[in-house]
Design a protein around this motif. Structure first.
Motif, short mmCIF file in Angstrom:
data_model
loop_
_atom_site.label_atom_id
_atom_site.label_comp_id
_atom_site.label_asym_id
_atom_site.label_seq_id
_atom_site.Cartn_x
_atom_site.Cartn_y
_atom_site.Cartn_z
N ALA A 285 -3.05 -9.14 -3.29
CA ALA A 285 -2.04 -8.07 -3.44
C ALA A 285 -2.51 -6.97 -4.38
N GLU A 286 -3.31 -7.31 -5.39
CA GLU A 286 -3.76 -6.30 -6.35
C GLU A 286 -4.64 -5.24 -5.70
N GLN A 287 -5.22 -5.55 -4.54
CA GLN A 287 -6.08 -4.59 -3.87
C GLN A 287 -5.29 -3.42 -3.30
N SER A 288 -3.97 -3.53 -3.28
CA SER A 288 -3.16 -2.40 -2.84
C SER A 288 -3.35 -1.19 -3.75
N TRP A 289 -3.68 -1.44 -5.03
CA TRP A 289 -3.98 -0.34 -5.95
C TRP A 289 -5.26 0.38 -5.54
N VAL A 290 -6.25 -0.38 -5.10
CA VAL A 290 -7.50 0.23 -4.64
C VAL A 290 -7.24 1.07 -3.40
N ALA A 291 -6.45 0.53 -2.47
CA ALA A 291 -6.12 1.28 -1.26
C ALA A 291 -5.35 2.55 -1.59
N ALA A 292 -4.39 2.44 -2.51
CA ALA A 292 -3.60 3.61 -2.90
C ALA A 292 -4.48 4.67 -3.55
N PHE A 293 -5.43 4.24 -4.35
CA PHE A 293 -6.34 5.18 -4.99
C PHE A 293 -7.17 5.92 -3.94
N GLY A 294 -7.72 5.19 -2.97
CA GLY A 294 -8.52 5.81 -1.93
C GLY A 294 -7.72 6.83 -1.13
N LEU A 295 -6.48 6.49 -0.78
CA LEU A 295 -5.64 7.42 -0.03
C LEU A 295 -5.28 8.64 -0.86
N VAL B 63 0.83 -1.20 0.00
CA VAL B 63 0.00 0.00 0.00
C VAL B 63 0.86 1.25 0.00
N VAL B 64 1.91 1.25 0.84
CA VAL B 64 2.80 2.41 0.91
C VAL B 64 3.48 2.64 -0.43
N THR B 65 3.95 1.56 -1.06
CA THR B 65 4.64 1.68 -2.35
C THR B 65 3.71 2.22 -3.43
N LYS B 66 2.51 1.67 -3.53
CA LYS B 66 1.56 2.11 -4.56
C LYS B 66 1.10 3.53 -4.29
N THR B 67 0.90 3.88 -3.02
CA THR B 67 0.48 5.24 -2.70
C THR B 67 1.57 6.24 -3.04
N LEU C 222 -8.76 8.85 8.43
CA LEU C 222 -8.78 7.91 9.55
C LEU C 222 -9.51 6.63 9.17
N VAL C 223 -10.68 6.78 8.52
CA VAL C 223 -11.45 5.61 8.09
C VAL C 223 -10.70 4.81 7.02
N ASP C 224 -9.99 5.51 6.14
CA ASP C 224 -9.17 4.82 5.13
C ASP C 224 -8.11 3.95 5.80
N PHE C 225 -7.43 4.49 6.78
CA PHE C 225 -6.40 3.71 7.49
C PHE C 225 -7.00 2.45 8.10
N ALA C 226 -8.17 2.60 8.73
CA ALA C 226 -8.82 1.46 9.38
C ALA C 226 -9.23 0.40 8.35
N ALA C 227 -9.78 0.85 7.22
CA ALA C 227 -10.22 -0.10 6.19
C ALA C 227 -9.03 -0.85 5.60
N ILE C 228 -7.94 -0.15 5.36
CA ILE C 228 -6.75 -0.79 4.80
C ILE C 228 -6.18 -1.79 5.79
N GLU C 229 -6.13 -1.43 7.06
CA GLU C 229 -5.64 -2.36 8.07
C GLU C 229 -6.50 -3.61 8.12
N ASP C 230 -7.82 -3.45 8.00
CA ASP C 230 -8.71 -4.61 7.97
C ASP C 230 -8.45 -5.47 6.74
N GLY C 231 -8.20 -4.82 5.59
CA GLY C 231 -7.92 -5.58 4.38
C GLY C 231 -6.66 -6.41 4.50
N ARG D 147 -15.96 -0.27 -11.35
CA ARG D 147 -15.50 -1.55 -11.89
C ARG D 147 -15.12 -2.48 -10.75
N ARG D 148 -15.45 -3.76 -10.94
CA ARG D 148 -15.11 -4.76 -9.94
C ARG D 148 -13.62 -5.09 -9.97
N GLY D 149 -13.07 -5.21 -11.17
CA GLY D 149 -11.67 -5.55 -11.30
C GLY D 149 -10.77 -4.36 -11.01
N VAL D 150 -9.52 -4.65 -10.66
CA VAL D 150 -8.55 -3.60 -10.38
C VAL D 150 -7.87 -3.19 -11.68
#
Length: 266
Positions: free
Chosen positions: A235-245, A50-54, A219-228, A98-101
């Protein structure tokens, strides 16, 4: 915690009720389904991912902002500013819908958003020299304080409690901003959004509310990423997390930039 961030909420990887198992792909009935075969292991998302993609998406934002700041001709500034804002909004809807990343769409959003904030930053920097550096520092200070507070005080449960109301408030503010934009196209000035000491009290209040909402969304983004990460999201969901951040960080920056302009003199 089920995230109320529309970006993370679309992905089952960030939803505890979606049935993801750590490090495994969910199984579905259908052609070629073997009920006796073991689930295939997959790479899991990590905080490092997540850190790398962000960092990558924010880097694209910075590069695109520098491009628009120095290389967009003055005659095209207005077109580029409005066009990039509309295009970034469209691409963000495509990413969320879109469902896919699609990493390419995430990078495209970062580039378009960079063009938008580059032009806006350049405009305010000419009026108020030094304001952009202050806004950048303030953005990372706020983000750092949110992250430290989240870790020190274990705010995951608090983030879960505020997420629903936060989603409603953020959506309402987005509608207000959209209506203000449409009205401004017809020459109607509501005073909701402004810049500089002449902006007025209403603009100050709206900006202050927006900064609070952006901070809470972070704050909510951090919590959701930690849950993920804890649930073993692919691993591909790190792109979704990076996009949200990235969406939240860019929003926070623009609001802080506008707030700082209220206290500056031309």
């Amino acid at each position: 915690m089920r995230s109320k961030n529309p970006v993370l909420n679309r992905s089952a990887a960030f939803n505890p009720q979606a049935g993801y198992q750590a490090g495994r792909v969910p199984q579905y009935q259908g052609q070629g389904f073997d009920p006796y075969s073991a689930p295939q292991p997959v790479d899991r998302m990590t905080m490092d991912d997540v850190v790398t993609k962000t960092a990558l998406t924010l880097g694209v934002v910075v590069l695109a902002a520098a491009f628009s700041w120095f290389l967009v001709p003055p005659a095209l500034v207005g077109v580029a500013w409005i066009g990039s804002a509309i295009a970034a909004l469209v691409v963000s809807f495509l990413v969320v819908g879109r469902r896919g990343v699609r990493p390419g769409m995430v990078i495209a959003y970062a580039a378009l958003e960079g063009i938008f904030i580059g032009i806006f930053s350049s405009f305010l920097e000419r009026l108020f020299p030094g304001i952009v550096v202050q806004a950048v520092i303030a953005t990372f200070v706020v983000a750092g304080m949110v992250l430290v507070s989240y870790k020190m005080f274990n705010l995951n449960r608090f983030a879960s409690r505020i997420s629903r109301g936060l989603m409603i408030a953020t959506g309402a503010l987005a509608v207000v901003y959209l209506l203000n934009f449409v009205l401004s196209m017809f020459g109607v000035h509501t005073g909701i959004i402004g810049y500089g000491p002449q902006a007025g009290g209403l603009a100050f209040i709206v900006t202050a509310v927006a900064i609070v909402l952006a901070t809470m969304n972070l704050l909510v983004d951090f919590a959701a990423i930690e849950d993920g990460v804890r649930m073993g999201a692919p691993a591909e969901q790190s792109w979704v997390a990076a996009f949200g951040l990235t969406v939240t960080m860019v929003w926070l920056y623009t609001e802080l930039l506008r707030l700082l302009s209220y206290f500056r003199q031309n």
